[in-house]
Structures are given as C-alpha cells and as structure tokens.
Scaffold this motif. Structure first.
Motif, mmCIF file in Angstrom:
data_model
loop_
_atom_site.group_PDB
_atom_site.id
_atom_site.type_symbol
_atom_site.label_atom_id
_atom_site.label_comp_id
_atom_site.label_asym_id
_atom_site.label_seq_id
_atom_site.Cartn_x
_atom_site.Cartn_y
_atom_site.Cartn_z
ATOM 1 N N ALA A 45 0.833 -1.332 -0.040
ATOM 2 C CA ALA A 45 -0.053 0.021 0.158
ATOM 3 C C ALA A 45 0.973 1.272 -0.033
ATOM 4 N N GLY A 46 1.986 1.188 0.832
ATOM 5 C CA GLY A 46 2.844 2.409 0.795
ATOM 6 C C GLY A 46 3.568 2.532 -0.501
ATOM 7 N N ALA A 47 3.836 1.540 -1.302
ATOM 8 C CA ALA A 47 4.537 1.604 -2.488
ATOM 9 C C ALA A 47 3.475 2.143 -3.484
ATOM 10 N N LEU A 48 2.476 1.753 -3.602
ATOM 11 C CA LEU A 48 1.293 2.229 -4.418
ATOM 12 C C LEU A 48 0.829 3.737 -4.261
ATOM 13 N N ALA A 49 1.374 4.041 -2.903
ATOM 14 C CA ALA A 49 0.988 5.608 -2.864
ATOM 15 C C ALA A 49 1.807 6.418 -3.497
ATOM 16 N N LEU A 50 2.908 5.849 -4.084
ATOM 17 C CA LEU A 50 3.987 6.542 -4.853
ATOM 18 C C LEU A 50 3.647 6.317 -6.420
ATOM 19 N N VAL A 51 3.465 5.040 -6.611
ATOM 20 C CA VAL A 51 3.323 4.773 -8.240
ATOM 21 C C VAL A 51 1.864 5.057 -8.555
ATOM 22 N N ARG A 52 0.648 4.973 -7.883
ATOM 23 C CA ARG A 52 -0.489 5.263 -8.423
ATOM 24 C C ARG A 52 -0.618 6.727 -8.836
ATOM 25 N N PRO A 53 -0.428 7.995 -8.122
ATOM 26 C CA PRO A 53 -0.384 9.037 -8.602
ATOM 27 C C PRO A 53 0.286 9.377 -9.886
ATOM 28 N N VAL A 54 1.487 8.932 -10.069
ATOM 29 C CA VAL A 54 2.270 8.923 -11.418
ATOM 30 C C VAL A 54 1.338 8.090 -12.522
ATOM 31 N N GLN A 55 0.633 7.187 -12.189
ATOM 32 C CA GLN A 55 0.123 6.246 -13.186
ATOM 33 C C GLN A 55 -1.340 7.168 -13.274
ATOM 34 N N TYR A 56 -1.986 7.593 -12.740
ATOM 35 C CA TYR A 56 -3.165 8.471 -13.173
ATOM 36 C C TYR A 56 -2.966 9.748 -13.543
ATOM 37 N N LEU A 57 -1.668 10.548 -13.127
ATOM 38 C CA LEU A 57 -1.399 11.505 -14.041
ATOM 39 C C LEU A 57 -1.139 11.445 -15.415
ATOM 40 N N LEU A 58 -0.711 10.087 -15.838
ATOM 41 C CA LEU A 58 -0.586 9.918 -17.029
ATOM 42 C C LEU A 58 -1.794 9.474 -17.794
ATOM 43 N N THR A 59 -2.948 8.873 -17.062
ATOM 44 C CA THR A 59 -3.788 8.091 -17.914
ATOM 45 C C THR A 59 -5.166 8.760 -17.626
ATOM 46 N N GLY A 60 -5.411 9.274 -16.448
ATOM 47 C CA GLY A 60 -6.606 9.685 -15.969
ATOM 48 C C GLY A 60 -7.207 10.684 -16.870
ATOM 49 N N GLY A 61 -6.539 11.930 -16.924
ATOM 50 C CA GLY A 61 -7.064 12.842 -17.930
ATOM 51 C C GLY A 61 -7.143 12.532 -19.258
ATOM 52 N N ALA A 62 -6.342 11.588 -19.887
ATOM 53 C CA ALA A 62 -6.374 11.297 -21.295
ATOM 54 C C ALA A 62 -7.630 10.355 -21.512
ATOM 55 N N GLU A 63 -7.940 9.389 -20.337
ATOM 56 C CA GLU A 63 -8.924 8.730 -20.653
ATOM 57 C C GLU A 63 -10.242 9.646 -20.738
ATOM 58 N N VAL A 84 0.656 9.230 -24.848
ATOM 59 C CA VAL A 84 0.496 8.548 -23.504
ATOM 60 C C VAL A 84 1.606 7.568 -23.384
ATOM 61 N N MET A 85 2.045 6.807 -24.349
ATOM 62 C CA MET A 85 2.917 5.580 -23.941
ATOM 63 C C MET A 85 4.338 6.310 -23.998
ATOM 64 N N THR A 86 4.546 7.328 -24.719
ATOM 65 C CA THR A 86 5.741 8.160 -24.713
ATOM 66 C C THR A 86 6.048 8.745 -23.123
ATOM 67 N N ALA A 87 5.017 9.298 -22.822
ATOM 68 C CA ALA A 87 5.081 10.069 -21.273
ATOM 69 C C ALA A 87 5.354 8.844 -20.054
ATOM 70 N N LEU A 121 3.734 -1.053 -13.900
ATOM 71 C CA LEU A 121 2.115 -0.614 -14.000
ATOM 72 C C LEU A 121 2.079 0.551 -15.150
ATOM 73 N N LEU A 122 2.881 1.576 -14.970
ATOM 74 C CA LEU A 122 3.012 2.612 -15.853
ATOM 75 C C LEU A 122 2.694 2.535 -17.207
ATOM 76 N N ALA A 123 3.596 1.764 -17.679
ATOM 77 C CA ALA A 123 3.392 1.448 -19.116
ATOM 78 C C ALA A 123 1.968 0.659 -19.488
ATOM 79 N N ILE A 124 1.914 -0.406 -18.699
ATOM 80 C CA ILE A 124 0.469 -1.289 -19.022
ATOM 81 C C ILE A 124 -0.714 -0.482 -18.864
ATOM 82 N N GLY A 125 -0.729 0.348 -17.883
ATOM 83 C CA GLY A 125 -1.997 1.210 -17.819
ATOM 84 C C GLY A 125 -2.028 2.394 -18.934
ATOM 85 N N ALA A 126 -0.911 2.913 -19.301
ATOM 86 C CA ALA A 126 -0.795 3.831 -20.424
ATOM 87 C C ALA A 126 -1.618 3.111 -21.727
#
Length: 495
Positions: A45-63, A84-87, A121-126
């Motif tokens: 959960a602590g690690a996801l607290a770092l990774v999830r915000p970056v993931q959603y920054l890349l994908t949330g607005g785009a979707e 999105v893939m480049t980012a 997760l960043l690339a997969i989600g993108a």
C-alpha cells in the motif's frame, strides 16, 4: 430503444459485472487475509501511494478527454495513444532511476524493491488508456466488463493466491497487480480492435492532439488531486503509525470500498456520457442528476450504515480472527466512504458539465483538510487519524453538493431532499443491527450474527422503499432488471 433504456441497460450490465467482481474480490480477500500479513499489505500500500499518482497523472485525464471530447478524430486517437505511451516510458525510467538513490538515503530496501517491481504498471496502464476510453465512448461496456473481470479473477485472484500460498509475501500481491493490469489492458485492446474496429497507426498529428492534451491537462489537475487524496491515508498512516496500522487501514478500506464503489461507479461511468450530452438541456439534466443522486444515496447510505455497526462480525468472517483490530477502522471507513461516494456523484455532475476549475479548487481544499486531519489525528492514535480523514470526506461532499446545486440552478435543499430516502433506510439499518446486537446471546457466532445483520438490513430497506418511497423502489427495480426498460424517454419541458 430510448436513451434512458440504453443507459439503464448499460448500467445493468455494469452492475451485474461489478456484483460478480465484488463477490470475487471478497472471496480473494478472504483467502489472502489468511496468507499475507498486515505488514506485507502495508508495504505494498505504501509503494502504491507513490506509483498510483504517477499512473493516474498519465492516464486519468487522457481517458476522460477521449470519452468526453466531441468530434474526436482517428488522428486524435492515434496521437493520444503514442503520446501517452511516450510519457509513460519517460516516467518509468525516471521512477526506476530514483529507487537506488532512495535506498542510499535510508529508504528500506524491501520497500524500494516493491516500488521498482510496480513500475511496469505505468506502461501497462498507459497502453490501455485509449482502448478503454474508446470503449466507454461507444457504450461498449460489455467489453470493459470482460476485461475487468478477467483481470480481477485471474490476476489478483489466481496469481496472487498461488504466489501467496508459495510464501511470496508482499511479492505475491505485486504479482497479482501486474497480472491484473496486463489482462485488463490486453483484453480491452483486443475487443476495441476486433469489435469496435479501432486501429492505432504510428503517427502523431499535433493539430489533432492539441485539444486532447488541453482537455487532458485540465482534467488531470483534478484527477491527480483525487488520486493524491486517495493515497494520503497510506502516505501518512504508514510513516507515522507503522506498517501494521497501514495494513489494517488497507484491508478496512478494501472491505468497505469493494461493494460500495463498484455500485456507484456502475452508475456514474455510464451516466457521465449522458450528463455531458445534456449540458444544453437544463430540465432533462436536472431530472437525470436528481435521479442519479437519489439512487446512489438509496444504495450507499444504508449499505455503509449497516456495515458500520456490523463491523466486528464483518471483519471476523471476511478477514479472520487475526484482524480484529481492523473493526474500528471499518466503522470510520464506512463514514468516510459514504461521504466520498455521494460526493463523487456530485463531482461527476460537475465534471460532466465542465466545471473543471471549481472542481479543482474543491479538491485542493479537501486534500489539505484530509492531510491535516490524518496528520493531527495520528498524533492521538489510529482511530483519530481515520476520524480526521472522514471529516475531509464530509467536506468534499458538502462543497461538491453546493457546486452541483449552482450548476443545476436548484436550491441545496432540493439536493438534500434527494438523500432523504437513503438516510431513512440507513437509520433503520443501523437501528436494526444495534437491536440485534442487544438481543442476541453473547456467544452467538460472528457468521450467524452477520447473516442476521444482512437479513435485517435487507428487510428494512425493502420495507421502507416499497412503502415510503415507491418511486425510488421502482428505479432500483429497473436498474436491477426486475422491471421492463422504458420504451421512450419523454423530455421534461422548462417552466
């Protein structure tokens, strides 16, 4: 079929799928809670607290941009995918490069290893962003259902459980998350390509990409803050109260959010498209948003109210005796989730009507309140930290409710009136569970207590809606597939 009928049919599909997913998640939770320690859950959960915000920054607005922008061209879709893939590739490299220096600065090696393992997760989600956005845009919710269920059951289910049984600990949870993301993206891509006819060409058209980027940035501001707000509890509870407390919060939040969030998102993910299409039809927009508010309140409030008082037996049955300390966390989480989910409905209306700047300001205010409440409460104890978090959820709901009332040009009292049926049912459920607790012998097993709690709450809800709020009852029956879909949807006239 009318627009209303199409919307209800899409909601039914999503509800059924989310119901199956909720059952699967709870089953997975039951097994994993007995195989993985609270400290391991806290680590991930602590690690996801770092990774999830970056993931959603890349994908949330785009979707969201792909879903809501009118007149989206094929050039725009192609350009959005490669942008999105480049980012995501750049963000992955940066995040991975920061892990070794963080260890030298004192970050525990096991935590750093989990963060590094979650970077893919960043690339997969993108990769799945454009496919999911197109499927939602075309009301192809059946494809999304298949992708999400497969990822949930086979990914965080089969893969994580097998790895946990082999003694992988936190790595089992990581393996499940990666498998889930791969399956969801792969299946969504296959369906979008073969069923929706989507083709991604290797090109970036700057003119076509410009409006997508502009809308994505505007929407990402808020979605990023939403994600940060959601990750504040693990980001603050972990460092201040330790991995054990963070593990308790993580399981309590999952236990409550699984059924509640899936019900709410079944409605909002479908109806945000309708809300956007009705921006120029005020009367119909008010009717749609009023029904959505009333329906969500009618489901969420009694569900959270019942779980709040049934927390001890719920934890004992689902998580097991070793998680008894999570009961208080479940109670506070019920209050916070009820407020957040009702507030989420108001926020979806505000987003669908493009009140993005106001929504951003509300998110900033409530995030600051959440951070302050968690940090100050943590100085007192675990329960106080969750109480501070719940207070910020209530503020989130109130501020978005006021904005929605202004958008729809209705008094705040009219919005509150839509929550009356759910509030009455919630009070009845809480009274029923409390009465059972007093009436049952002290040696009654938790499984029997929970079954009786569910029976009492279900009876209270049906009785109250059927007798006092028949229109709400009829709406719930339509969404549940127990009444026929409307053949036509008359539009209310102004005045």
């Amino acid at each position: 079929m009318s627009n209303e009928g199409r919307t209800i049919r899409a909601i039914r599909i999503t509800l059924v799928a989310n119901g199956v997913s909720a059952v699967a998640q709870i089953g997975i939770m039951v097994v994993l809670a007995r195989l993985v320690a609270s400290e391991d859950y806290g680590l991930v959960a602590g690690a996801l607290a770092l990774v999830r915000p970056v993931q959603y920054l890349l994908t949330g607005g785009a979707e969201r941009a792909i879903l809501l922008l009118p007149g989206l061209s094929q050039e725009g879709i192609d350009s959005a995918f490669w942008a999105v893939m480049t980012a995501a590739a750049v963000a992955s490299l940066v995040l991975a490069a920061l892990v070794p220096p963080s260890v030298r600065l004192g970050v525990p090696e096991d935590f750093a290893a989990v963060v590094l393992a979650l970077v893919p997760l960043l690339a997969i989600g993108a990769a799945g962003t454009v496919f999911r956005g197109v499927l939602r845009r075309r009301f192809a919710f059946g494809g999304l259902v298949i992708a999400d269920l497969a990822g949930q059951i086979l990914g965080t289910g089969a893969v994580a459980i097998l790895a946990a049984a082999a003694g992988w600990g936190a790595s089992a949870l990581v393996a499940g998350l990666l498998a889930q993301a791969l399956l969801q993206t792969g299946i969504a891509a296959a369906i979008a390509i073969h069923s929706a006819g989507l083709r991604i060409r290797p090109r970036i058209d700057r003119a076509a990409l410009r409006p997508i980027v502009a809308a994505s940035v505007s929407m990402s501001k808020t979605s990023m803050l939403e994600v940060l707000n959601g990750q504040l509890p693990p980001a603050i509870i972990g460092p201040l109260l330790g991995a054990h407390a963070l593990g308790l919060y993580n399981r309590a939040a999952s236990l409550v959010q699984v059924p509640v969030e899936m019900i709410v998102t079944s409605l909002t993910r479908v109806q945000i498209s309708d809300i956007g299409a009705l921006r120029d039809s005020p009367a119909e927009l008010r009717r749609t948003c009023g029904t959505l508010t009333e329906t969500v309140g009618a489901v969420v409030l009694p569900l959270c109210g019942g779980m709040m008082l049934a927390a001890p037996e719920l934890v004992a049955v689902v998580l097991g005796a070793g998680w008894a300390d999570a009961a208080e966390a479940v109670s506070w989480t019920c209050l916070a989730v009820a407020a957040f989910m009702v507030g989420h409905v108001f926020a979806v209306v505000n987003e669908g009507t493009l009140r993005l700047d106001e929504r951003f300001r509300i998110q900033v205010i409530t995030m600051l309140l959440a951070g302050a409440g968690l940090a100050l409460g943590a100085g007192v104890g675990f329960d106080a930290a969750l109480a501070g978090w719940a207070f910020s959820a209530i503020a989130f709901m109130a501020l978005h409710m006021r904005l929605m009332a202004r958008v729809l040009q209705v008094p705040v009292g009219d919005v509150l009136a839509r929550l009356v049926p759910g509030t009455v049912a919630a009070v009845a459920c809480m009274a029923g569970v409390a009465g059972l607790s007093l009436a049952l012998p002290s040696d009654t097993g938790p499984a029997l207590r929970l079954c009786l709690d569910i029976a009492v709450c279900g009876s209270c809800v049906v009785l109250i809606y059927a007798t006092l709020f028949p229109s709400v009852f009829a709406t719930l029956l339509r969404y549940g597939g127990l009444r026929r879909l409307p053949a036509s949807a008359p539009v209310a006239k102004e005045g």
